[in-house]
Design a protein around this motif. Structure first.
Motif, PDB file in Angstrom:
ATOM      1  N   GLU A   1       0.833  -1.198   0.000  1.00  0.00           N
ATOM      2  CA  GLU A   1       0.000   0.000   0.000  1.00  0.00           C
ATOM      3  C   GLU A   1       0.867   1.248   0.000  1.00  0.00           C
ATOM      4  O   GLU A   1       1.851   1.335   0.746  1.00  0.00           O
ATOM      5  CB  GLU A   1      -0.917   0.013   1.219  1.00  0.00           C
ATOM      6  CG  GLU A   1      -2.042  -1.001   1.171  1.00  0.00           C
ATOM      7  CD  GLU A   1      -1.643  -2.370   1.701  1.00  0.00           C
ATOM      8  OE1 GLU A   1      -0.424  -2.576   1.936  1.00  0.00           O
ATOM      9  OE2 GLU A   1      -2.523  -3.238   1.884  1.00  0.00           O
ATOM     10  N   GLY A   2       0.508   2.201  -0.842  1.00  0.00           N
ATOM     11  CA  GLY A   2       1.255   3.454  -0.920  1.00  0.00           C
ATOM     12  C   GLY A   2       2.504   3.379  -1.762  1.00  0.00           C
ATOM     13  O   GLY A   2       3.239   4.355  -1.874  1.00  0.00           O
ATOM     14  N   ARG A   3       2.768   2.227  -2.408  1.00  0.00           N
ATOM     15  CA  ARG A   3       3.966   2.071  -3.236  1.00  0.00           C
ATOM     16  C   ARG A   3       3.590   1.485  -4.588  1.00  0.00           C
ATOM     17  O   ARG A   3       2.652   0.698  -4.694  1.00  0.00           O
ATOM     18  CB  ARG A   3       4.988   1.173  -2.548  1.00  0.00           C
ATOM     19  CG  ARG A   3       5.633   1.797  -1.321  1.00  0.00           C
ATOM     20  CD  ARG A   3       6.558   0.839  -0.610  1.00  0.00           C
ATOM     21  NE  ARG A   3       5.806  -0.153   0.154  1.00  0.00           N
ATOM     22  CZ  ARG A   3       5.991  -1.457   0.066  1.00  0.00           C
ATOM     23  NH1 ARG A   3       6.881  -1.947  -0.787  1.00  0.00           N
ATOM     24  NH2 ARG A   3       5.280  -2.296   0.798  1.00  0.00           N
ATOM     25  N   VAL A   4       4.339   1.857  -5.609  1.00  0.00           N
ATOM     26  CA  VAL A   4       4.136   1.322  -6.954  1.00  0.00           C
ATOM     27  C   VAL A   4       5.474   0.879  -7.519  1.00  0.00           C
ATOM     28  O   VAL A   4       6.540   1.221  -6.982  1.00  0.00           O
ATOM     29  CB  VAL A   4       3.485   2.371  -7.890  1.00  0.00           C
ATOM     30  CG1 VAL A   4       2.105   2.763  -7.374  1.00  0.00           C
ATOM     31  CG2 VAL A   4       4.382   3.605  -8.037  1.00  0.00           C
ATOM     32  N   SER A   5       5.423   0.124  -8.602  1.00  0.00           N
ATOM     33  CA  SER A   5       6.658  -0.327  -9.263  1.00  0.00           C
ATOM     34  C   SER A   5       7.198   0.744 -10.204  1.00  0.00           C
ATOM     35  O   SER A   5       8.407   0.970 -10.284  1.00  0.00           O
ATOM     36  CB  SER A   5       6.408  -1.616 -10.045  1.00  0.00           C
ATOM     37  OG  SER A   5       5.942  -2.647  -9.204  1.00  0.00           O
ATOM     38  N   LEU A   6       6.274   1.398 -10.910  1.00  0.00           N
ATOM     39  CA  LEU A   6       6.672   2.412 -11.879  1.00  0.00           C
ATOM     40  C   LEU A   6       5.471   3.288 -12.194  1.00  0.00           C
ATOM     41  O   LEU A   6       4.328   2.972 -11.824  1.00  0.00           O
ATOM     42  CB  LEU A   6       7.211   1.757 -13.161  1.00  0.00           C
ATOM     43  CG  LEU A   6       6.280   0.754 -13.885  1.00  0.00           C
ATOM     44  CD1 LEU A   6       5.477   1.440 -14.976  1.00  0.00           C
ATOM     45  CD2 LEU A   6       7.091  -0.389 -14.471  1.00  0.00           C
ATOM     46  N   VAL A   7       5.734   4.374 -12.887  1.00  0.00           N
ATOM     47  CA  VAL A   7       4.673   5.260 -13.357  1.00  0.00           C
ATOM     48  C   VAL A   7       4.806   5.365 -14.873  1.00  0.00           C
ATOM     49  O   VAL A   7       5.857   5.747 -15.390  1.00  0.00           O
ATOM     50  CB  VAL A   7       4.765   6.657 -12.710  1.00  0.00           C
ATOM     51  CG1 VAL A   7       3.644   7.554 -13.243  1.00  0.00           C
ATOM     52  CG2 VAL A   7       4.674   6.551 -11.189  1.00  0.00           C
ATOM     53  N   ALA A   8       3.735   4.980 -15.570  1.00  0.00           N
ATOM     54  CA  ALA A   8       3.712   5.048 -17.036  1.00  0.00           C
ATOM     55  C   ALA A   8       3.186   6.408 -17.469  1.00  0.00           C
ATOM     56  O   ALA A   8       2.126   6.848 -16.996  1.00  0.00           O
ATOM     57  CB  ALA A   8       2.837   3.938 -17.596  1.00  0.00           C
TER      58      ALA A   8
END
Length: 386
Positions: free
Chosen positions: A207-214
């Protein structure tokens, strides 16, 4: 004497020893075929990445670690980065900002390994992969956010034996229902499982984290400039499609070198077999070579005759290796089509030329020593041998 006569004499010399010639040719065939199959994997993967990633995916990809840390980075980028990038959208001509969570589920059975791809349900799969379409059921919608639903690529559904309405276990505590199966479109999306981003974050404890932003741009031609600006202002790694393809190309070149090194062992063994066959032929035909010299043949002719036999052996083996390699490529592609819907191996023109060139070099170098020995035979010594 004409070159045609030289090749004819060389062919007759080889056909006198059919068993030895056949076995040697088979050895070269297997060596060349192994090289063709190994290197065809790199050629095929180049074609797949160029075709599949050249026209899809984000214009710019923002992450914490970049490509050097893996193709599927762990969810370690704070989700606040999405807000920071969105704030720069009017200035940089950014059309869409899509947070993505990616995880890879490995298995001892390769066909059971999957890529879980989470993105905002409201934006949908087409925010990153615009050409997808549902063959069964539907794609993600805004109402799916945080819900236990999933859309499967065609090959993922086939490998996992799942269909519309099936239940997929993400882990012991989280299950999702299959609400859609995509039509076979691309080797990439066919192997993905798409989920609402909140659902995947919850399942992964991210939660609150992502791998990347496209990031999609109004003008994709400005991708490099936008990536540089984002990297400078946000202190993050920002890469373009061309960066990704360059990274893949470097990785494939390294793997090509490794595969060629492995193939080189078989090629060396094949070369030694050619040298042994030709050397034995020289020893057995000492009186024949002595007779040729007595009839006026020059040492250069005898040397050319032995080299021609060596080149003929290698050319036959090279041609056989290409045919056997082509059959092997077909088997590899049959497996990878069933596994991921892609042709992972390809026999390209440059690989064909490389295989033939290596076969010729193999024959040339393998025949040098026997040819030298044959050309230095003394007439009296050669005719005197029984």
């Amino acid at each position: 004497m004409k070159w045609a006569d030289l090749w004819q004499l060389a062919w007759r010399g080889l056909t006198r020893r059919p068993v030895r010639t056949t076995l040697t040719t088979l050895g070269i065939t297997v060596a060349v075929a192994s090289m063709v199959i190994f290197l065809s994997l790199g050629e095929g993967l180049r074609q797949v990445f160029t075709a599949e990633l050249g026209g899809i995916g984000p214009d710019v990809q923002v992450s914490l670690s970049g490509f050097t840390q893996g193709l599927a980075p762990s969810p370690n980028l704070p989700e606040t980065a999405v807000r920071d990038i969105s704030a720069l959208a009017p200035e940089l001509g950014i059309r869409a900002v899509t947070p993505v969570v990616m995880t890879v589920r490995g298995s001892l059975d390769v066909s059971q390994s999957t890529v879980l791809y989470g993105l905002p349900a409201a934006q949908g799969i087409r925010a990153v992969f615009p050409n997808v379409d549902a063959a069964q059921g539907r794609v993600l919608s805004a109402a799916d956010e945080g819900q236990g639903v999933a859309v499967l690529g065609a090959k993922a559904a086939e490998n996992l034996r799942l269909s519309l309405g099936s239940t997929l276990n993400l882990n012991r505590r989280n299950q999702v229902k299959v609400v859609g199966v995509l039509a076979p479109e691309s080797g990439l999306t066919d192997s993905f499982i798409f989920l609402p981003i909140r659902t995947l974050q919850r399942a992964e404890g991210a939660e609150g984290r992502v791998s990347l932003v496209a990031v999609k741009l109004d003008d994709p031609r400005r991708a490099r400039a936008v990536a540089d600006t984002l990297a400078e202002r946000l202190s993050l790694e920002a890469s373009t499609q061309s960066d990704f393809l360059s990274f893949v190309e470097r990785a494939l070149r390294i793997s090509d070198a490794v595969r060629f090194g492995i193939s080189l062992i078989a090629l060396i063994v094949g070369g030694l077999a050619v040298a042994n066959t030709v050397m034995m032929g020289v020893f057995e035909r000492t009186r024949e070579f002595g007779t040729l010299r007595a009839l006026g043949a020059r040492p250069s002719f005898v040397r050319s005759l032995v080299l021609t036999e060596s080149l003929l052996l290698s050319l036959l083996g090279g041609a056989g290796g290409l045919l056997l390699g082509l059959a092997g490529i077909g088997v590899v592609n049959l497996y990878t089509q069933n596994l991921a819907g892609i042709d992972a191996a390809a026999l390209t023109p440059r690989l064909t030329l490389l295989a033939l060139a290596i076969s010729l070099l193999l024959g040339l170098f393998s025949g040098l020593l026997p040819a030298r020995n044959a050309s230095r035979l003394q007439i009296t010594e050669a005719l005197g041998r029984v």
